[in-house]
Design a protein around this motif. Structure first.
Motif, short mmCIF file in Angstrom:
data_model
loop_
_atom_site.label_atom_id
_atom_site.label_comp_id
_atom_site.label_asym_id
_atom_site.label_seq_id
_atom_site.Cartn_x
_atom_site.Cartn_y
_atom_site.Cartn_z
N ASP A 85 -2.96 -6.90 2.65
CA ASP A 85 -3.27 -6.77 4.06
C ASP A 85 -4.70 -7.23 4.35
O ASP A 85 -5.64 -6.79 3.68
CB ASP A 85 -3.10 -5.31 4.49
CG ASP A 85 -3.01 -5.15 5.99
OD1 ASP A 85 -3.98 -5.53 6.68
OD2 ASP A 85 -1.98 -4.66 6.47
N SER A 108 6.28 -13.41 1.91
CA SER A 108 5.44 -13.88 0.81
C SER A 108 5.90 -13.31 -0.52
O SER A 108 6.01 -14.02 -1.52
CB SER A 108 3.98 -13.50 1.06
OG SER A 108 3.46 -14.17 2.18
N GLY A 140 2.76 -6.54 -3.13
CA GLY A 140 2.22 -6.54 -1.78
C GLY A 140 1.61 -5.19 -1.44
O GLY A 140 2.06 -4.15 -1.93
N LEU A 160 0.35 -3.14 2.14
CA LEU A 160 0.38 -3.21 3.60
C LEU A 160 -0.16 -1.92 4.19
O LEU A 160 0.24 -0.83 3.77
CB LEU A 160 1.82 -3.45 4.08
CG LEU A 160 2.06 -3.80 5.54
CD1 LEU A 160 1.43 -5.14 5.89
CD2 LEU A 160 3.55 -3.83 5.83
N LYS A 214 1.71 -13.05 -4.02
CA LYS A 214 1.04 -11.78 -3.76
C LYS A 214 0.62 -11.74 -2.29
O LYS A 214 0.28 -12.78 -1.70
CB LYS A 214 -0.19 -11.61 -4.64
CG LYS A 214 0.11 -11.45 -6.12
CD LYS A 214 0.51 -10.02 -6.44
CE LYS A 214 0.62 -9.81 -7.94
NZ LYS A 214 0.96 -8.41 -8.29
N TRP A 215 0.61 -10.54 -1.71
CA TRP A 215 0.18 -10.40 -0.32
C TRP A 215 -0.60 -9.11 -0.18
O TRP A 215 -0.11 -8.03 -0.51
CB TRP A 215 1.39 -10.37 0.61
CG TRP A 215 1.07 -10.64 2.06
CD1 TRP A 215 1.15 -11.83 2.71
CD2 TRP A 215 0.62 -9.69 3.05
NE1 TRP A 215 0.79 -11.70 4.03
CE2 TRP A 215 0.45 -10.39 4.26
CE3 TRP A 215 0.34 -8.33 3.01
CZ2 TRP A 215 0.02 -9.77 5.43
CZ3 TRP A 215 -0.10 -7.71 4.18
CH2 TRP A 215 -0.25 -8.43 5.37
N ALA A 231 -0.71 -2.66 10.84
CA ALA A 231 0.23 -3.75 10.62
C ALA A 231 1.03 -4.06 11.88
O ALA A 231 1.69 -3.21 12.43
CB ALA A 231 1.18 -3.39 9.49
N ASP A 269 5.46 -11.27 7.39
CA ASP A 269 4.72 -12.20 6.53
C ASP A 269 4.60 -11.64 5.11
O ASP A 269 4.74 -12.37 4.13
CB ASP A 269 3.31 -12.45 7.08
CG ASP A 269 3.32 -13.41 8.27
OD1 ASP A 269 4.37 -14.04 8.51
OD2 ASP A 269 2.28 -13.51 8.94
N CYS A 270 4.33 -10.35 5.02
CA CYS A 270 4.20 -9.69 3.72
C CYS A 270 5.51 -9.77 2.95
O CYS A 270 5.54 -10.18 1.78
CB CYS A 270 3.77 -8.24 3.91
SG CYS A 270 3.66 -7.30 2.37
N SER A 313 2.63 -9.40 10.66
CA SER A 313 2.05 -9.15 9.34
C SER A 313 3.08 -8.54 8.41
O SER A 313 3.14 -8.87 7.22
CB SER A 313 0.85 -8.21 9.46
OG SER A 313 -0.21 -8.82 10.16
N ILE A 371 6.39 -3.56 -2.61
CA ILE A 371 5.38 -3.61 -1.55
C ILE A 371 4.92 -2.18 -1.31
O ILE A 371 5.73 -1.31 -0.98
CB ILE A 371 5.94 -4.22 -0.26
CG1 ILE A 371 6.35 -5.68 -0.50
CG2 ILE A 371 4.90 -4.14 0.87
CD1 ILE A 371 7.04 -6.32 0.70
#
Length: 251
Positions: free
Chosen positions: A154, A145, A127, A129, A151-152, A134, A141-142, A138, A106
């Motif tokens: 922002d 996921s 990910g 972010l 995939k995540w 953030a 959640d990232c 969030s 991430i």
């Protein structure tokens, strides 16, 4: 000691292994390593992760410490901040992949001006972010996921990209049109009829129609409705080149 692989597996093998790793992680909480130079950011992430039941194995502040942590702690997910990699994000991510190609990454953007939004999307990460915008939800959640193999990105980053794309389209359109055509397109976007546009620009109605025909051809549009949508829905309102034109219409 960091283990270096002489050759990397194929893309299909990497994707399959990442998916298998993500599947196994759904049954247990992931172990993470945080890599950031910002102590406050690290403390905040640790608190949020611990509260959500995740395990934070280490906090690294430089690239070498991060690479050593991969062999020492064998994390499932890395929170990699832009403050650690600087402008060498692609190279650092590649080195991490060489050490553990099934690892989930991430990427955390702490300084929003450091890396262009479009450049972030080419990174081989799971990910992305934006730390400043953030919220706690969030952030979790990232991580969740990515843990489940998804995939995540922002939402704020997606909005930035959409805004940049609209601005690019707008600039392209305005470069394509003459100043007179741009003025007419603007008035069409405001819902004015040809007669009103002609009166505002001191033109004949036939000349307005001729300009509209040229606009449709240049922009590849079918007609007035598509032009109005292109100028407002896609690109946002486009101001006329002459500031007194709006006053002229109101008269």
């Amino acid at each position: 000691m960091v283990t270096n692989h002489t050759s990397r597996p194929s893309t299909s093998v990497i994707k399959r292994n990442r998916k298998l790793a993500a599947t196994s992680l759904t049954k247990i909480q992931a172990k993470l390593v945080i890599a950031t130079r910002n102590e406050i950011t690290a403390a905040g992430m640790k608190a949020l992760l611990h509260a959500a039941g995740y395990r934070v194995a280490a906090h690294c502040t430089c690239e070498d410490d991060l690479l050593r942590s991969l062999d020492t702690y064998r994390p499932d997910i890395i929170m990699l901040a832009e403050t650690v990699v600087g402008r060498d994000a692609v190279r650092v991510v590649s080195r991490v992949r060489d050490c553990n190609f099934s690892l989930a990454i991430i990427f955390l953007v702490e300084c929003h001006d450091a890396i262009a939004a479009s450049d972030l999307l080419v990174l081989d990460v799971e990910g992305i972010l934006l730390s400043g915008a953030a919220c706690a939800r969030s952030f979790i959640d990232c991580v969740g996921s990515v843990q489940h193999g998804r995939k995540w990105i922002d939402p704020d980053l997606l909005r930035q990209l959409a805004t940049a794309e609209r601005s690019s389209i707008k600039r392209t359109m305005m470069r394509t049109l003459t100043s007179r055509e741009a003025d007419i397109a603007h008035f069409v976007s405001r819902g004015l009829h040809n007669k009103q546009i002609a009166r505002a620009l001191d033109l004949s109605e036939g000349t307005v129609k001729m300009h509209l025909h040229h606009i449709y051809e240049k922009l590849g549009l079918e007609g007035r409705m598509q032009l109005a949508l292109s100028m407002t829905g896609v690109c946002g309102p486009v101001e006329p080149t002459a500031p007194d034109l709006v006053v002229a219409v109101r008269r």
